[in-house]
Scaffold this motif. Structure first.
Motif, short mmCIF file in Angstrom:
data_model
loop_
_atom_site.label_atom_id
_atom_site.label_comp_id
_atom_site.label_asym_id
_atom_site.label_seq_id
_atom_site.Cartn_x
_atom_site.Cartn_y
_atom_site.Cartn_z
N ASN A 141 0.82 -1.22 0.00
CA ASN A 141 0.00 0.00 0.00
C ASN A 141 0.85 1.27 0.00
OD1 ASN A 141 -2.62 -1.03 -0.11
ND2 ASN A 141 -2.72 -1.36 2.10
N VAL A 142 1.84 1.32 0.88
CA VAL A 142 2.62 2.57 0.96
C VAL A 142 3.49 2.77 -0.28
CG1 VAL A 142 2.63 2.71 3.48
CG2 VAL A 142 4.56 1.66 2.32
N LYS A 143 3.84 1.67 -0.94
CA LYS A 143 4.59 1.81 -2.19
C LYS A 143 3.70 2.35 -3.30
CE LYS A 143 8.40 -1.45 -1.78
NZ LYS A 143 8.85 -2.82 -2.04
N LYS A 144 2.44 1.87 -3.34
CA LYS A 144 1.54 2.25 -4.43
C LYS A 144 0.91 3.63 -4.25
CE LYS A 144 0.11 -2.05 -6.55
NZ LYS A 144 0.35 -3.28 -5.79
N TYR A 145 0.46 3.94 -3.04
CA TYR A 145 -0.30 5.19 -2.82
C TYR A 145 0.62 6.38 -2.66
CZ TYR A 145 -4.94 3.13 -2.28
OH TYR A 145 -6.14 2.52 -2.52
N ASN A 146 0.14 7.50 -3.16
CA ASN A 146 0.92 8.74 -3.02
C ASN A 146 0.14 9.86 -2.34
OD1 ASN A 146 3.38 7.92 -4.33
ND2 ASN A 146 2.12 7.78 -6.18
N LYS A 147 -1.18 9.85 -2.47
CA LYS A 147 -1.97 10.97 -1.96
C LYS A 147 -2.34 10.79 -0.49
CE LYS A 147 -3.77 12.71 -6.31
NZ LYS A 147 -2.42 13.03 -6.66
N PHE A 148 -1.36 10.86 0.37
CA PHE A 148 -1.63 10.84 1.80
C PHE A 148 -0.54 11.60 2.54
CE2 PHE A 148 1.35 7.65 3.54
CZ PHE A 148 1.78 7.02 2.39
N LEU A 181 8.90 1.81 6.89
CA LEU A 181 9.35 3.11 7.41
C LEU A 181 10.24 3.83 6.39
CD1 LEU A 181 10.20 2.11 11.11
CD2 LEU A 181 8.16 3.31 10.28
N LYS A 182 11.14 3.08 5.78
CA LYS A 182 12.05 3.70 4.80
C LYS A 182 11.27 4.22 3.59
CE LYS A 182 16.08 0.95 6.05
NZ LYS A 182 16.76 -0.34 5.78
N THR A 183 10.23 3.48 3.19
CA THR A 183 9.41 3.92 2.06
C THR A 183 8.69 5.22 2.42
OG1 THR A 183 9.08 1.61 1.44
CG2 THR A 183 7.60 3.22 0.43
N LEU A 184 8.11 5.26 3.62
CA LEU A 184 7.41 6.47 4.06
C LEU A 184 8.37 7.66 4.06
CD1 LEU A 184 5.30 5.08 7.07
CD2 LEU A 184 4.40 5.91 4.88
N ILE A 185 9.54 7.45 4.63
CA ILE A 185 10.51 8.55 4.74
C ILE A 185 10.95 9.03 3.36
CG2 ILE A 185 12.86 9.15 5.52
CD1 ILE A 185 12.27 7.14 7.92
N SER A 186 11.22 8.07 2.48
CA SER A 186 11.70 8.48 1.14
C SER A 186 10.61 9.20 0.35
CB SER A 186 12.23 7.27 0.36
OG SER A 186 11.15 6.47 -0.04
N LYS A 187 9.35 8.92 0.68
CA LYS A 187 8.26 9.62 -0.01
C LYS A 187 7.85 10.91 0.70
CE LYS A 187 5.39 6.60 -2.43
NZ LYS A 187 4.25 5.70 -2.56
N GLY A 188 8.51 11.23 1.79
CA GLY A 188 8.16 12.44 2.54
C GLY A 188 6.86 12.31 3.31
N LYS A 189 6.48 11.06 3.63
CA LYS A 189 5.24 10.83 4.39
C LYS A 189 5.55 10.62 5.87
CE LYS A 189 3.10 10.62 0.42
NZ LYS A 189 2.49 11.85 -0.10
N GLY A 190 4.53 10.91 6.68
CA GLY A 190 4.72 10.81 8.12
C GLY A 190 4.04 9.61 8.73
N LEU A 191 4.14 9.54 10.04
CA LEU A 191 3.47 8.50 10.82
C LEU A 191 2.52 9.20 11.77
CD1 LEU A 191 5.99 5.91 12.33
CD2 LEU A 191 4.18 5.47 10.66
N GLU A 192 1.41 8.54 12.08
CA GLU A 192 0.59 9.09 13.14
C GLU A 192 0.79 8.24 14.39
OE1 GLU A 192 -3.57 9.01 13.60
OE2 GLU A 192 -3.72 6.85 13.47
N ILE A 193 0.70 8.90 15.53
CA ILE A 193 0.60 8.17 16.79
C ILE A 193 -0.87 8.20 17.16
CG2 ILE A 193 1.26 8.04 19.20
CD1 ILE A 193 3.82 9.42 18.57
N LYS A 213 10.75 4.81 17.66
CA LYS A 213 12.18 5.12 17.83
C LYS A 213 12.93 4.81 16.54
CE LYS A 213 12.40 4.23 22.78
NZ LYS A 213 12.69 3.15 23.74
N ARG A 214 12.59 3.72 15.92
CA ARG A 214 13.24 3.31 14.68
C ARG A 214 12.96 4.33 13.56
NH1 ARG A 214 17.53 1.21 12.50
NH2 ARG A 214 17.15 -0.01 10.63
N TYR A 215 11.73 4.81 13.51
CA TYR A 215 11.35 5.81 12.51
C TYR A 215 12.27 7.05 12.62
CZ TYR A 215 8.40 9.41 10.24
OH TYR A 215 7.93 10.45 9.46
N PHE A 216 12.49 7.50 13.85
CA PHE A 216 13.36 8.67 14.04
C PHE A 216 14.81 8.33 13.73
CE2 PHE A 216 9.75 9.82 16.85
CZ PHE A 216 9.38 10.97 16.16
#
Ligand SMILES: [Zn+2]
Ligand SMILES: [Zn+2]
Length: 268
Positions: A141-148, A181-193, A213-216
């Protein structure tokens, strides 16, 4: 106190009856600077497609009306929580593109058209198999989607299926989670808590502290905090635990979103 709540459902969601105006008045009474309304947008889920229809036209109109009405008192963001599946990308991204959203949460609520809460996915899978399938799907999903903007409750798979499915197998899924996590970061996407875990008796927020912690550690820095409330009484619930945790690991900023762009705000 708290800055914002970035995961709130209202009467427009198939699973909430919460009047929208009451949410904004409650947010003001909590001294919040801003809130994002993030009702469910889902597509093609076995037995539940009807339930999850979101009338985007009416919804967007209503949120924008309130945004105008509350100017100067509360910053209201037009958000949405999109339940994504690999095969629904085109439809959902098209829908999202039609409106001036500030903020989009992408979540994996269903796999192969079955809602995680439905029970079908657990039938012939144990915990290890289910979690592996879930994280493989999230990665797809995170690889395919961009609009988030951010990924929602990333490891909440432990919530469904009963006791034998509780507890995240982080080590067994380490490589998959790292790739997500690496995919999110490379796409400039964040994480929610997402603090709803406490209400589901999981005694934790999503994702778990190890994943955060790993995300940071990997260089991620875009973070929002949401209660996932479906009733106004749950706004900012258990946020104190999140703020304390973030401060304890040296995180100084969380994000707001304006027309899909992150704006960093200093933690108080
Ligand atoms: Zn969700
Ligand atoms: Zn939600």
């Amino acid at each position: 106190m708290f800055i914002s709540d970035y995961h709130i459902h209202s009467e427009f969601s198939g699973d909430s009856n919460q009047n929208m105006k009451e949410i904004f008045d409650k947010a003001i009474s909590l001294n919040l600077e801003e809130v994002a309304i993030t009702d469910h947008l889902e597509y093609d889920i076995e037995g539940m497609t009807e339930k999850w229809v979101l009338n985007l036209e009416k919804y967007v109109k209503k949120v924008l009306e309130y945004k105008e009405m509350y100017k100067g008192k509360l910053d209201i963001k037009l958000g949405v929580e999109v339940g994504i599946q690999p095969h629904t990308r085109e439809h959902l991204e098209n829908e999202v593109s039609k409106y001036p959203f500030d903020f989009v949460i992408a979540s994996t609520h269903a796999i192969n058209r079955y809602d995680l809460a439905w029970g079908e996915l657990q039938k012939d899978r144990n915990k290890e198999q289910l979690q592996k399938l879930y994280f493989e799907t999230v990665l797809d999903n995170v690889k395919k989607y961009n609009k988030f903007s951010v990924y929602g409750h990333m490891d909440f798979i432990t919530r469904y299926g009963g006791e034998q499915y509780r507890g995240l197998e982080y080590k067994k899924n380490f490589d998959l989670i790292d790739e997500i996590l690496k995919t999110l970061i490379s796409k400039g996407k964040g994480l929610e808590i997402n603090t709803s875990g406490y209400r589901y008796k999981e005694d934790r927020f999503y994702p778990c502290t190890d994943i955060l912690k790993r995300y940071f550690e990997l260089g991620g820095e875009i973070l929002t905090i949401g209660s996932d409330s479906h009733i106004k009484e749950h706004l900012t619930m258990d946020f104190n635990i999140v703020y304390d945790f973030l401060k304890s690991i040296g995180v100084k900023y969380i994000c707001s979103f304006d027309k899909m762009n992150p704006v960093f705000k200093k933690l108080k």
